[in-house]
Design a protein around this motif. Structure first.
Motif, PDB file in Angstrom:
ATOM      1  N   LYS A  80      36.381 -12.681   7.092  1.00 15.72           N
ATOM      2  CA  LYS A  80      37.039 -13.989   7.070  1.00 15.72           C
ATOM      3  C   LYS A  80      36.159 -15.046   7.729  1.00 15.72           C
ATOM      4  O   LYS A  80      36.475 -16.225   7.698  1.00 15.72           O
ATOM      5  CB  LYS A  80      38.396 -13.926   7.785  1.00 15.72           C
ATOM      6  CG  LYS A  80      39.434 -13.152   7.011  1.00 15.72           C
ATOM      7  CD  LYS A  80      40.787 -13.280   7.660  1.00 15.72           C
ATOM      8  CE  LYS A  80      41.839 -12.609   6.813  1.00 15.72           C
ATOM      9  NZ  LYS A  80      43.184 -12.826   7.348  1.00 15.72           N
ATOM     10  N   GLY A  81      35.080 -14.624   8.344  1.00 13.68           N
ATOM     11  CA  GLY A  81      34.172 -15.559   8.998  1.00 13.68           C
ATOM     12  C   GLY A  81      32.743 -15.161   8.744  1.00 13.68           C
ATOM     13  O   GLY A  81      32.454 -14.130   8.145  1.00 13.68           O
ATOM     14  N   GLY A  82      31.806 -15.970   9.210  1.00 13.98           N
ATOM     15  CA  GLY A  82      30.401 -15.694   8.968  1.00 13.98           C
ATOM     16  C   GLY A  82      29.737 -14.929  10.085  1.00 13.98           C
ATOM     17  O   GLY A  82      28.526 -14.830  10.136  1.00 13.98           O
ATOM     18  N   ASN A  83      30.516 -14.370  11.005  1.00 13.98           N
ATOM     19  CA  ASN A  83      29.958 -13.725  12.182  1.00 13.98           C
ATOM     20  C   ASN A  83      29.940 -12.199  12.043  1.00 13.98           C
ATOM     21  O   ASN A  83      29.976 -11.486  13.019  1.00 13.98           O
ATOM     22  CB  ASN A  83      30.769 -14.138  13.416  1.00 13.98           C
ATOM     23  CG  ASN A  83      29.985 -14.007  14.693  1.00 13.98           C
ATOM     24  OD1 ASN A  83      28.770 -13.885  14.659  1.00 13.98           O
ATOM     25  ND2 ASN A  83      30.678 -14.022  15.805  1.00 13.98           N
ATOM     26  N   HIS A  84      29.876 -11.731  10.817  1.00 14.14           N
ATOM     27  CA  HIS A  84      29.875 -10.294  10.562  1.00 14.14           C
ATOM     28  C   HIS A  84      28.458  -9.742  10.721  1.00 14.14           C
ATOM     29  O   HIS A  84      27.493 -10.320  10.204  1.00 14.14           O
ATOM     30  CB  HIS A  84      30.394 -10.033   9.143  1.00 14.14           C
ATOM     31  CG  HIS A  84      30.722  -8.614   8.879  1.00 14.14           C
ATOM     32  ND1 HIS A  84      29.762  -7.685   8.545  1.00 14.14           N
ATOM     33  CD2 HIS A  84      31.898  -7.944   8.898  1.00 14.14           C
ATOM     34  CE1 HIS A  84      30.338  -6.511   8.361  1.00 14.14           C
ATOM     35  NE2 HIS A  84      31.632  -6.643   8.568  1.00 14.14           N
ATOM     36  N   LYS A  85      28.325  -8.629  11.437  1.00  7.42           N
ATOM     37  CA  LYS A  85      27.011  -8.077  11.778  1.00  7.42           C
ATOM     38  C   LYS A  85      26.183  -7.758  10.529  1.00  7.42           C
ATOM     39  O   LYS A  85      25.031  -8.180  10.404  1.00  7.42           O
ATOM     40  CB  LYS A  85      27.183  -6.823  12.635  1.00  7.42           C
ATOM     41  CG  LYS A  85      25.886  -6.176  13.043  1.00  7.42           C
ATOM     42  CD  LYS A  85      26.128  -4.925  13.857  1.00  7.42           C
ATOM     43  CE  LYS A  85      24.816  -4.235  14.179  1.00  7.42           C
ATOM     44  NZ  LYS A  85      25.019  -2.976  14.874  1.00  7.42           N
ATOM     45  N   THR A  86      26.763  -7.029   9.591  1.00 10.34           N
ATOM     46  CA  THR A  86      26.034  -6.636   8.378  1.00 10.34           C
ATOM     47  C   THR A  86      25.675  -7.857   7.549  1.00 10.34           C
ATOM     48  O   THR A  86      24.565  -7.962   7.017  1.00 10.34           O
ATOM     49  CB  THR A  86      26.885  -5.650   7.540  1.00 10.34           C
ATOM     50  OG1 THR A  86      27.258  -4.553   8.361  1.00 10.34           O
ATOM     51  CG2 THR A  86      26.130  -5.164   6.324  1.00 10.34           C
ATOM     52  N   LEU A  87      26.610  -8.805   7.445  1.00 11.70           N
ATOM     53  CA  LEU A  87      26.369 -10.025   6.673  1.00 11.70           C
ATOM     54  C   LEU A  87      25.198 -10.817   7.266  1.00 11.70           C
ATOM     55  O   LEU A  87      24.339 -11.322   6.540  1.00 11.70           O
ATOM     56  CB  LEU A  87      27.642 -10.874   6.648  1.00 11.70           C
ATOM     57  CG  LEU A  87      27.671 -12.053   5.686  1.00 11.70           C
ATOM     58  CD1 LEU A  87      27.497 -11.583   4.252  1.00 11.70           C
ATOM     59  CD2 LEU A  87      28.981 -12.810   5.828  1.00 11.70           C
ATOM     60  N   LYS A  88      25.136 -10.882   8.592  1.00  8.60           N
ATOM     61  CA  LYS A  88      24.027 -11.574   9.262  1.00  8.60           C
ATOM     62  C   LYS A  88      22.699 -10.885   8.952  1.00  8.60           C
ATOM     63  O   LYS A  88      21.697 -11.548   8.686  1.00  8.60           O
ATOM     64  CB  LYS A  88      24.246 -11.598  10.780  1.00  8.60           C
ATOM     65  CG  LYS A  88      25.207 -12.644  11.248  1.00  8.60           C
ATOM     66  CD  LYS A  88      25.257 -12.608  12.762  1.00  8.60           C
ATOM     67  CE  LYS A  88      26.078 -13.724  13.318  1.00  8.60           C
ATOM     68  NZ  LYS A  88      26.070 -13.722  14.786  1.00  8.60           N
ATOM     69  N   GLU A  89      22.715  -9.555   8.985  1.00  5.15           N
ATOM     70  CA  GLU A  89      21.488  -8.804   8.686  1.00  5.15           C
ATOM     71  C   GLU A  89      21.022  -9.071   7.260  1.00  5.15           C
ATOM     72  O   GLU A  89      19.829  -9.249   7.009  1.00  5.15           O
ATOM     73  CB  GLU A  89      21.723  -7.309   8.907  1.00  5.15           C
ATOM     74  CG  GLU A  89      21.888  -6.914  10.349  1.00  5.15           C
ATOM     75  CD  GLU A  89      22.306  -5.454  10.531  1.00  5.15           C
ATOM     76  OE1 GLU A  89      22.461  -4.720   9.526  1.00  5.15           O
ATOM     77  OE2 GLU A  89      22.489  -5.047  11.693  1.00  5.15           O
TER      78      GLU A  89
END
Length: 108
Positions: free
Chosen positions: A83-92
């Motif tokens: 629901k937000g952009g602070n997801h670990k995998t998404l950042k990677e």
């Protein structure tokens, strides 16, 4: 403290303040005598006041919940739901492949 007492004494002797207090006291007495409230008086003086849009009942600082976003990595088939952009995998993924590319993986 002494300055505050002096200011209070000055207010007690203020003729304008005395008139205001006297007016308010008499007005409240009349309202009680005839069974009216301040709302009645406001509606008499400003009939449009009740037709104005009221303030939002939602408390300030409250916002609508974020929508769930689902990203699917086409290289690995891995799926991330956030629901937000602070997801670990998404950042990677964004570091490795670039933010624009990863945003293209957003499922609709």
């Amino acid at each position: 403290m002494a300055e505050q007492l002096q200011a209070l004494e000055a207010l007690k002797g203020d003729a304008g303040l005395k008139k205001e207090i006297e007016f308010e006291t008499k007005l409240r007495g009349l309202l009680d005598q005839y069974g009216f409230s301040l709302k009645h008086i406001i509606n008499l003086l400003d009939p449009q006041s009740s037709k104005r849009p009221q303030m939002s009942t939602e408390p300030p600082g409250t916002r609508k919940p974020r929508q769930l976003k689902i990203y699917k990595n086409p290289h690995t088939g891995e799926v991330v739901e956030t629901k937000g952009g602070n997801h670990k995998t998404l950042k990677e993924w964004k570091i490795k492949h670039g933010s624009d590319v990863v945003e293209g993986w957003l499922s609709k």
